[in-house]
Design a protein around this motif. Structure first.
Motif, PDB file in Angstrom:
ATOM      1  N   GLY A  79       0.807  -1.228  -0.031  1.00  0.00           N
ATOM      2  CA  GLY A  79       0.124   0.093  -0.061  1.00  0.00           C
ATOM      3  C   GLY A  79       0.847   1.229   0.017  1.00  0.00           C
ATOM      4  O   GLY A  79       0.241   2.375   0.166  1.00  0.00           O
ATOM      5  N   TYR A  80       2.100   1.176  -0.428  1.00  0.00           N
ATOM      6  CA  TYR A  80       2.804   2.342  -0.203  1.00  0.00           C
ATOM      7  C   TYR A  80       4.231   2.030  -0.922  1.00  0.00           C
ATOM      8  O   TYR A  80       4.558   1.025  -1.168  1.00  0.00           O
ATOM      9  CB  TYR A  80       3.426   2.788   1.234  1.00  0.00           C
ATOM     10  N   GLY A  81       4.843   3.271  -1.388  1.00  0.00           N
ATOM     11  CA  GLY A  81       6.205   3.106  -1.976  1.00  0.00           C
ATOM     12  C   GLY A  81       7.152   3.888  -1.363  1.00  0.00           C
ATOM     13  O   GLY A  81       6.792   5.165  -0.649  1.00  0.00           O
ATOM     14  N   LEU A  82       8.189   3.389  -1.071  1.00  0.00           N
ATOM     15  CA  LEU A  82       9.214   4.230  -0.143  1.00  0.00           C
ATOM     16  C   LEU A  82      10.429   4.595  -1.090  1.00  0.00           C
ATOM     17  O   LEU A  82      11.177   3.632  -1.416  1.00  0.00           O
ATOM     18  CB  LEU A  82       9.908   3.089   0.934  1.00  0.00           C
ATOM     19  N   VAL A  83      10.467   6.008  -1.338  1.00  0.00           N
ATOM     20  CA  VAL A  83      11.525   6.469  -2.311  1.00  0.00           C
ATOM     21  C   VAL A  83      12.500   7.013  -1.376  1.00  0.00           C
ATOM     22  O   VAL A  83      12.494   7.722  -0.384  1.00  0.00           O
ATOM     23  CB  VAL A  83      10.738   7.736  -2.866  1.00  0.00           C
ATOM     24  N   SER A  84      13.955   6.655  -1.671  1.00  0.00           N
ATOM     25  CA  SER A  84      15.034   7.156  -1.153  1.00  0.00           C
ATOM     26  C   SER A  84      16.019   7.463  -1.973  1.00  0.00           C
ATOM     27  O   SER A  84      16.132   7.016  -3.254  1.00  0.00           O
ATOM     28  CB  SER A  84      15.210   6.123  -0.006  1.00  0.00           C
ATOM     29  N   TRP A  85      16.852   8.157  -1.696  1.00  0.00           N
ATOM     30  CA  TRP A  85      18.116   8.684  -2.603  1.00  0.00           C
ATOM     31  C   TRP A  85      19.175   8.775  -1.516  1.00  0.00           C
ATOM     32  O   TRP A  85      19.293   9.405  -0.622  1.00  0.00           O
ATOM     33  CB  TRP A  85      17.731   9.636  -3.558  1.00  0.00           C
ATOM     34  N   ASN A  86      20.264   8.843  -2.241  1.00  0.00           N
ATOM     35  CA  ASN A  86      21.560   9.391  -1.342  1.00  0.00           C
ATOM     36  C   ASN A  86      21.897  10.831  -1.439  1.00  0.00           C
ATOM     37  O   ASN A  86      21.361  11.580  -2.458  1.00  0.00           O
ATOM     38  CB  ASN A  86      22.826   8.750  -1.995  1.00  0.00           C
ATOM     39  N   PRO A  87      22.196  11.646  -0.459  1.00  0.00           N
ATOM     40  CA  PRO A  87      22.292  12.871  -0.255  1.00  0.00           C
ATOM     41  C   PRO A  87      23.152  13.425  -1.510  1.00  0.00           C
ATOM     42  O   PRO A  87      24.039  12.860  -1.986  1.00  0.00           O
ATOM     43  CB  PRO A  87      22.928  13.216   1.062  1.00  0.00           C
ATOM     44  N   SER A  88      23.071  14.616  -1.965  1.00  0.00           N
ATOM     45  CA  SER A  88      23.643  15.406  -3.070  1.00  0.00           C
ATOM     46  C   SER A  88      25.103  15.710  -2.497  1.00  0.00           C
ATOM     47  O   SER A  88      25.300  16.102  -1.524  1.00  0.00           O
ATOM     48  CB  SER A  88      23.020  16.780  -3.356  1.00  0.00           C
ATOM     49  N   PRO A  89      26.037  15.431  -3.222  1.00  0.00           N
ATOM     50  CA  PRO A  89      27.358  15.563  -3.040  1.00  0.00           C
ATOM     51  C   PRO A  89      27.808  17.406  -2.808  1.00  0.00           C
ATOM     52  O   PRO A  89      26.804  18.024  -3.375  1.00  0.00           O
ATOM     53  CB  PRO A  89      28.303  15.236  -4.190  1.00  0.00           C
ATOM     54  N   THR A  90      28.704  17.612  -2.256  1.00  0.00           N
ATOM     55  CA  THR A  90      28.917  19.075  -2.184  1.00  0.00           C
ATOM     56  C   THR A  90      28.864  19.723  -3.678  1.00  0.00           C
ATOM     57  O   THR A  90      29.864  19.021  -4.501  1.00  0.00           O
ATOM     58  CB  THR A  90      30.042  19.218  -1.474  1.00  0.00           C
ATOM     59  N   ALA A  91      28.461  20.729  -3.645  1.00  0.00           N
ATOM     60  CA  ALA A  91      28.526  21.532  -4.913  1.00  0.00           C
ATOM     61  C   ALA A  91      29.815  22.251  -5.358  1.00  0.00           C
ATOM     62  O   ALA A  91      30.838  22.222  -4.374  1.00  0.00           O
ATOM     63  CB  ALA A  91      27.423  22.580  -4.982  1.00  0.00           C
ATOM     64  N   SER A  92      30.255  22.803  -6.343  1.00  0.00           N
ATOM     65  CA  SER A  92      31.403  23.565  -6.688  1.00  0.00           C
ATOM     66  C   SER A  92      31.947  24.864  -5.971  1.00  0.00           C
ATOM     67  O   SER A  92      32.716  25.146  -5.766  1.00  0.00           O
ATOM     68  CB  SER A  92      31.476  23.950  -8.059  1.00  0.00           C
ATOM     69  N   ASP A  93      30.598  25.286  -5.235  1.00  0.00           N
ATOM     70  CA  ASP A  93      30.890  26.523  -4.454  1.00  0.00           C
ATOM     71  C   ASP A  93      31.053  26.208  -2.990  1.00  0.00           C
ATOM     72  O   ASP A  93      31.114  26.928  -1.973  1.00  0.00           O
ATOM     73  CB  ASP A  93      29.830  27.436  -4.245  1.00  0.00           C
ATOM     74  N   GLY A  94      31.335  24.790  -2.570  1.00  0.00           N
ATOM     75  CA  GLY A  94      31.628  24.086  -1.382  1.00  0.00           C
ATOM     76  C   GLY A  94      30.091  24.190  -0.324  1.00  0.00           C
ATOM     77  O   GLY A  94      30.038  23.439   0.851  1.00  0.00           O
ATOM     78  N   GLU A  95      28.902  24.630  -1.151  1.00  0.00           N
ATOM     79  CA  GLU A  95      27.803  24.340  -0.304  1.00  0.00           C
ATOM     80  C   GLU A  95      27.150  23.044  -0.739  1.00  0.00           C
ATOM     81  O   GLU A  95      27.046  22.340  -1.763  1.00  0.00           O
ATOM     82  CB  GLU A  95      26.537  25.144  -0.802  1.00  0.00           C
ATOM     83  N   GLY A  96      26.330  22.523   0.438  1.00  0.00           N
ATOM     84  CA  GLY A  96      25.539  21.488   0.105  1.00  0.00           C
ATOM     85  C   GLY A  96      24.156  21.507  -0.080  1.00  0.00           C
ATOM     86  O   GLY A  96      23.488  22.719   0.156  1.00  0.00           O
ATOM     87  N   ALA A  97      23.205  20.455  -0.185  1.00  0.00           N
ATOM     88  CA  ALA A  97      21.680  20.473  -0.265  1.00  0.00           C
ATOM     89  C   ALA A  97      21.130  20.806   1.167  1.00  0.00           C
ATOM     90  O   ALA A  97      21.534  20.423   2.009  1.00  0.00           O
ATOM     91  CB  ALA A  97      21.061  19.474  -0.797  1.00  0.00           C
ATOM     92  N   THR A  98      20.077  21.832   1.147  1.00  0.00           N
ATOM     93  CA  THR A  98      19.466  22.211   2.472  1.00  0.00           C
ATOM     94  C   THR A  98      18.045  21.511   2.580  1.00  0.00           C
ATOM     95  O   THR A  98      17.477  21.246   3.432  1.00  0.00           O
ATOM     96  CB  THR A  98      19.257  23.513   2.449  1.00  0.00           C
ATOM     97  N   GLN A  99      17.378  21.140   1.253  1.00  0.00           N
ATOM     98  CA  GLN A  99      16.288  20.803   1.145  1.00  0.00           C
ATOM     99  C   GLN A  99      16.134  19.820  -0.216  1.00  0.00           C
ATOM    100  O   GLN A  99      17.080  19.856  -1.091  1.00  0.00           O
ATOM    101  CB  GLN A  99      15.310  21.807   1.241  1.00  0.00           C
TER     102      GLN A  99
END
Length: 604
Positions: free
Chosen positions: A423-443
């Motif tokens: 009755g459901y699907g569990l979606v998951s992913w690996n976090p984003s790597p650090t971007a070229s400006d040194g920042e990561g994903a916040t959402q």
């Protein structure tokens, strides 16, 4: 008379939405600032008058932010310094009387910091938070305001100008500029705010005669006229803060919400075709220059008038600001309070004003005065919320990006997968790597579609937004007769959006279309395309155990090549390629993968 009133009300509630439905609903925006001012002076919005309990104040602020979020507001402009006082822990200025009842008296809970709580709640409700300062106002009313012995008007009376019952810091004193900047930079350095915000109070609306004559005589080395000198005083503060804020934290935005008229055309050909008070000459705020010099990231003029109002026509002023943005953002200050007594504007006026905003190139949203009108139980408040949600704010949206603040998107989420449950699907992913400006994903955003390709430009396909999680459950994956495709993107602090992750799908039979495992493969593998059958787009997934030259081609039943999908070197890992057969005739086709010295072929 009662019947006539009801008849017109029905026209507003039922006919008007039908007229505008296509305009607002059929093509919703993906990005727009939808803000609300949270005024603390005189307890206008928060905290409630007489409520001095920290726990109760946090509860009421949470309720207020929740109401704003439900109205699909995405930014708050939170007043933390109404009159050289503080609604946060400060070593420079006393606690505000609007927080505890008496200026200089600390909250009963010594650990309580209202600004930290506001930031925490803003993150909870996906609201950007701008700290709102009044730069010069010192004492709101000398007959009724509480003034602490540590207040700047007491410790530095030589810095104060008095206009009737109003006291303000003298903008012409260099020491005042340094002091105001130090207060603001203290907040920028210690708190995780998204922006610094000023309203329209610079020199007083009541006018200046000789109150600053001594300062003018002592601090005017260039021999300017009093008017030009006063404007220069304010210009210096705005320019100084722009430099200081962005040197300390380049991502923090700086903006001003001035009076809605810069200059009338009768005074300056560059001005607007209006006849009202001019911020340039009345308040000595040269707001157009601030945009032209790039000293502000946004301007939010308070255009608090009706369309067609002779002295200051909304339909004239909004295009004027749009044409004088100098590539900065314009957010229109909306007089939402005028939907209520004693003005009683019709709700459709606000809806039409927002529609006019959206016809402009450089107007990126609105800020409503003020927040409390979104949570009142009165009929007009319900009508406001219902009208905005059904006509103007039909979907939640992202904030506009500012390329001059941050133009680097985050890296895409990786290895998205679906695990099919009951009755459901569990979606998951690996976090984003650090971007070229040194920042990561916040959402992260999760997009869902029942057809391919997924339209990432349509915000209606974004069904989940999370601040720290990297998975989501969704019972809609249990539909037995539909294909469901999902992909994730990442957002950074400025809501730049990444490229999408790999796309995954669930077939009508309930299986994961590309296989459930998304770990780095150890062997060469070609998966079945999905959807299958398809019309006309399908996805072909494959995996590589090592970096290798790859050839992926499509053939008809006679062995003739009809498409080359990939022909180059690919890295080890999971890959997927989209194939559009729209130009081919119906029939049987095969796809062949050549890599790692191996060949695999599958029938579509």
């Amino acid at each position: 008379m009662p019947f006539r009133f009801r008849f017109h009300s029905l026209l507003v509630i039922y006919v008007f939405p039908l007229i505008l439905h296509a305009q607002f609903v059929s093509n919703p925006l993906k990005r727009e600032l939808r803000g609300a001012w949270v005024a603390t002076v005189s307890n206008i919005d928060w905290p409630l008058l007489g409520d001095y309990s920290p726990a109760s104040q946090v509860t009421s602020l949470s309720t207020l932010f929740d109401s704003l979020s439900k109205a699909r507001i995405n930014a708050v402009f939170f007043q933390i310094r109404p009159s050289c006082d503080a609604l946060y822990k400060s070593q420079l200025e006393p606690w505000s009387q609007w927080l505890t009842g008496t200026q200089g008296v600390a909250p009963s809970d010594t650990s309580y910091d209202p600004l930290k709580e506001a930031i925490r709640l803003a993150r909870t409700y996906n609201l950007e938070l701008h700290a709102w300062f009044n730069p010069y106002r010192a004492v709101v009313n000398t007959t009724s305001s509480s003034v602490a012995t540590t207040h700047i008007s007491v410790t530095h009376p030589e810095w104060i100008l008095t206009f009737g019952t109003l006291k303000m810091l003298d903008p012409g004193l260099p020491a005042v500029r340094e002091y105001v900047a130090s207060v603001i930079m203290d907040v920028v350095s210690r708190y995780d705010i998204d922006g610094v915000h000023f309203d329209d109070y610079f020199y007083p609306y009541s006018g200046v005669t000789s109150e600053d004559s001594a300062t003018y005589a002592n601090y005017n080395p260039l021999g300017m006229t009093p008017e030009d000198w006063r404007r220069d005083n304010v210009n210096k503060l705005i320019s100084m803060l722009n430099d200081s804020i962005h040197a300390a934290k380049s991502r923090v935005k700086f903006g001003v919400s001035p009076f809605g008229i810069w200059m009338n055309q009768s005074s300056n050909p560059l001005g607007s075709a209006t006849a009202g008070t001019q911020s340039y000459s009345a308040l000595y705020a040269d707001t157009r220059r601030w945009l032209q010099e790039g000293w502000v990231d946004y301007m939010a003029p308070q255009v608090y008038w009706l369309r067609g109002y002779t002295i200051a026509d909304y339909s004239i002023l909004v295009p004027w600001w749009d044409q004088n943005s100098f590539s900065r953002h314009i957010y229109i200050g909306q007089a939402t309070y005028r939907l209520f007594p004693s003005y009683n504007w019709p709700v459709y006026e606000l809806i039409q004003q927002i529609a006019l905003n959206r016809q402009q190139t450089n107007v990126y949203g609105s800020i409503h005065f003020s927040a409390k009108y979104f949570q009142r139980s009165a009929y007009a408040s319900k009508q406001l919320n219902d009208s905005l949600r059904s006509l103007s704010y039909t979907h939640r949206v992202l904030l506009p990006t500012m390329a001059w603040r941050d133009s680097v998107p985050p890296a895409a989420p990786e290895s998205l997968k679906i695990q099919k449950g009951s009755g459901y699907g569990l979606v998951s992913w690996n976090p984003s790597p650090t971007a070229s400006d040194g920042e990561g994903a916040t959402q992260y955003l999760l997009y869902r579609s029942y057809t391919l390709p997924i339209d990432f430009s349509d915000i209606r396909n974004a069904v989940f937004r999370g601040t720290s999680t990297n998975w989501v459950e969704d019972t809609r994956f249990n539909y037995p007769d539909e294909y469901v495709y999902v992909a994730a993107t990442a957002l950074d602090r400025h809501q730049n959006e990444s490229a999408p992750s790999n796309i995954m799908g669930i077939s009508p039979g309930g299986t994961v279309g590309t296989g459930g495992e998304q770990d780095l493969p150890v062997t060469f593998r070609l998966h079945q395309n999905f959807p299958n059958p398809f019309n006309p787009v399908t996805i072909i997934p494959f995996e590589l155990g090592m970096e290798s030259p790859v050839s992926l081609r499509v053939y008809d039943v006679l062995g003739r090549e009809v498409a080359t999908l990939t022909d180059g070197v690919e890295s080890a890992g999971y890959h997927q390629v989209q194939f559009d057969a729209g130009r081919l005739t119906s029939g049987t086709y095969f796809y062949r993968l050549v890599a790692e010295g191996k060949v695999m072929t599958k029938k579509m």
